[in-house]
Design an enzyme around this catalytic site. Structure first.
Site, PDB file in Angstrom:
ATOM      1  N   SER A  80       0.839  -1.192   0.000  1.00 40.21           N
ATOM      2  CA  SER A  80       0.000   0.000   0.000  1.00 40.21           C
ATOM      3  C   SER A  80       0.874   1.242   0.000  1.00 40.21           C
ATOM      4  CB  SER A  80      -0.922   0.010   1.233  1.00 40.21           C
ATOM      5  OG  SER A  80      -1.849   1.078   1.162  1.00 40.21           O
ATOM      6  N   ASP A  81       0.383   2.279  -0.638  1.00 37.81           N
ATOM      7  CA  ASP A  81       1.110   3.547  -0.659  1.00 37.81           C
ATOM      8  C   ASP A  81       0.106   4.680  -0.775  1.00 37.81           C
ATOM      9  OD1 ASP A  81       4.002   4.682  -0.939  1.00 37.81           O
ATOM     10  OD2 ASP A  81       2.820   5.804  -2.406  1.00 37.81           O
ATOM     11  N   GLN A  82       0.435   5.788  -0.143  1.00 36.83           N
ATOM     12  CA  GLN A  82      -0.466   6.940  -0.188  1.00 36.83           C
ATOM     13  C   GLN A  82       0.296   8.176  -0.654  1.00 36.83           C
ATOM     14  OE1 GLN A  82      -2.108   9.204   3.393  1.00 36.83           O
ATOM     15  NE2 GLN A  82      -3.907   8.007   2.806  1.00 36.83           N
TER      16      GLN A  82
END
Length: 215
Positions: free
Chosen positions: A84-86
Site C-alpha cells: 500500500s502507498d499513499q
C-alpha cells in the site's frame, strides 16, 4: 518478518503479509482479527519524472508487495502480500510527510480553506500465481480556514509529522477538516479496508470463516 497476530495462520489459510513499516497500516489490518506478518520492503519511493500522483501510488503499492514476495524463503507456501502507498496532492503537486513542525505548519497554512486529494493505492499479490489485484482509492479532503495559532496548537498536541497532509483524521486532526469524501473511510488513514476485504475474499481467503472451537 515480524508476526503481529497471536497465532499462526490456520491450516488451509494462505499466509498474510503486510509489506509496510507503518504502524497506522498495521493497526488498521488488526481490525480484521486475522493473523498476519509484517515485512519492510527495501525500495526507492522517489516519484519518477513526470509521474502523476495516482501513478506513483499505484506503482509503489505493487513494487512494495513484489519486493517482499521476492524476499520470502524458498519453500514458503502460498502467501498473500499486501502493498500500500499513499500520495497526497495539492495544486497538482505531491505532498510528502513533513518530518518537522515547521514544514507541517507550512503545509497546513497552504491547505487551509482548500481541497486536497489523497491517493491510497492498494495491491494484493498472490505468490501462487504472481498476479496482483491493484486499486487506487481517492479521498477528497477539504481543510477548514483556521488561524496560525490554531494550526500550531494542533501540531504541538498531536505531532503528526509522519503523516502526509500533517493531520490525523482519526484523532484531533479531524477538527482541521471541513469535509471528507471517499468510498472507504479507512483509506485516508492509510489502508483501504473495504477494498482489501474485497480482494481477500476474491482470492479465496476465509475472512469470515467460523472460529474453531477452543479445547
Amino acid at each position: 518478518m515480524q508476526e503481529t497476530a497471536a497465532t499462526a495462520p490456520q491450516t488451509g489459510r494462505p499466509a498474510l503479509i503486510l509489506a509496510s513499516s507503518s504502524r497506522y497500516r498495521r493497526e488498521l489490518l488488526e481490525r480484521l482479527r486475522i493473523p498476519f506478518d509484517t515485512a519492510v520492503p527495501a525500495i526507492d519511493e522517489t516519484p519518477q519524472p513526470g509521474e502523476t500522483p495516482e501513478a506513483t501510488a499505484l506503482r509503489l503499492a505493487e513494487v512494495k508487495a513484489r519486493a517482499v514476495a521476492a524476499a520470502l524463503p524458498v519453500g514458503t507456501g502460498r502467501a498473500l502480500v499486501i502493498g500500500s502507498d499513499q500520495v497526497a496532492t495539492f495544486d497538482g503537486h505531491q505532498i510528502g510527510k513533513p518530518g518537522t513542525h515547521e514544514r507541517a505548519l507550512d503545509q497546513l497554512r497552504a491547505m487551509r480553506g482548500r481541497e486536497v486529494l489523497f491517493h491510497s493505492a492498494l495491491s494484493l499479490l498472490d505468490t501462487a500465481t504472481g498476479q496482483t489485484d491493484t486499486v487506487d482509492v481517492v479521498t477528497k479532503v477539504r481543510f477548514r480556514d483556521l488561524p496560525d495559532a490554531a494550526l500550531d496548537a494542533y501540531l504541538r498536541a498531536e505531532q503528526p509529522y509522519d503523516c502526509a497532509g500533517s493531520a490525523k483524521s482519526e484523532g484531533l486532526g479531524i477538527a482541521l477538516l471541513e469535509a471528507i469524501e471517499s468510498d472507504d473511510p479507512t483509506a485516508l488513514i492509510g489502508l483501504p479496508l473495504i477494498a482489501l476485504t474485497r480482494m481477500l475474499l476474491a482470492a479465496g481467503y476465509p475472512l469470515l470463516a467460523p472460529q474453531e472451537a477452543q479445547p
